[in-house]
Design an enzyme around this catalytic site. Structure first.
Site, PDB file in Angstrom:
ATOM      1  N   CYS A  85      -2.176   4.095   1.787  1.00 24.64           N
ATOM      2  CA  CYS A  85      -1.516   3.490   2.935  1.00 24.64           C
ATOM      3  C   CYS A  85      -2.270   3.895   4.203  1.00 24.64           C
ATOM      4  O   CYS A  85      -2.670   5.057   4.322  1.00 24.64           O
ATOM      5  CB  CYS A  85      -0.073   3.980   3.004  1.00 24.64           C
ATOM      6  N   HIS A 126       5.759  -2.384  -1.494  1.00 23.12           N
ATOM      7  CA  HIS A 126       5.269  -1.280  -0.661  1.00 23.12           C
ATOM      8  C   HIS A 126       5.751  -1.456   0.786  1.00 23.12           C
ATOM      9  O   HIS A 126       6.239  -0.515   1.413  1.00 23.12           O
ATOM     10  CB  HIS A 126       3.735  -1.259  -0.734  1.00 23.12           C
ATOM     11  N   GLU A 127       5.625  -2.671   1.313  1.00 20.51           N
ATOM     12  CA  GLU A 127       5.978  -2.906   2.722  1.00 20.51           C
ATOM     13  C   GLU A 127       7.492  -2.859   2.937  1.00 20.51           C
ATOM     14  O   GLU A 127       7.952  -2.356   3.959  1.00 20.51           O
ATOM     15  CB  GLU A 127       5.389  -4.241   3.213  1.00 20.51           C
ATOM     16  N   HIS A 130       8.547   0.560   3.323  1.00 18.73           N
ATOM     17  CA  HIS A 130       8.269   1.077   4.670  1.00 18.73           C
ATOM     18  C   HIS A 130       9.477   0.893   5.575  1.00 18.73           C
ATOM     19  O   HIS A 130       9.866   1.807   6.293  1.00 18.73           O
ATOM     20  CB  HIS A 130       7.098   0.325   5.309  1.00 18.73           C
TER      21      HIS A 130
END
Ligand SMILES: CSCC[C@H](NC=O)C(=O)O
Length: 136
Positions: A85, A126-127, A130
């Site tokens: 990342c 993944h996002e 976040h």
């Protein structure tokens, strides 16, 4: 406008709020910033540019696709993978799902429900992590 990458762990751990049409400039800034990092990054969440709103951008082929308020509505076929990342150093092992279905708003705030598989599905997961304050 291209924004600096947020690497502040406390800030990245904050939960992001749903975005509204007032956040349209954030979508543009996120796309500009992702485009500026196309050599080393395939997706970004708005908190990576310091904005705690539920906006992500994902590289699909040669275009960057924004998704506003995305939610995973189904997931199947888990696997383990190492990810990196821009906001962190090194790589970490995490669990992802090969097949997901996502509801999201596009840049015009039109709603979509779409299935994604493989690497694009991995980036979306993944996002979304976040903006839930989860770092790999
Ligand atoms: C495979 S998912 C990795 C996504 C990562 N972007 C940061 O949020 C990146 O390295 O582009």
């Amino acid at each position: 406008m291209i924004k600096p990458i947020n690497k502040d762990r406390m800030s990245l751990a904050q939960i992001s709020k749903p975005a509204t049409p007032d956040d349209s400039q954030v979508v543009i800034d996120l796309l500009d910033t992702l485009n500026d990092h196309k050599e080393d990054c395939v997706g970004m969440a708005a908190n990576m540019i310091g904005v705690h709103k539920q906006i992500i951008a994902v590289t699909v082929g040669v275009v960057n696709v924004p998704m506003i308020n995305p939610k995973i509505t189904s997931k199947a076929n888990s696997y383990s993978v190492k990810e990196g990342c821009l906001s962190l150093s090194g790589e970490r092992e995490t669990t992802r799902y090969k097949n997901i279905e996502v509801t999201f708003l596009d840049q015009n705030f039109k709603q979509h429900t779409q299935k994604f598989n493989g690497f694009i599905a991995e980036i979306i997961q993944h996002e979304i992590d976040h903006f839930d304050g989860i770092l790999i």
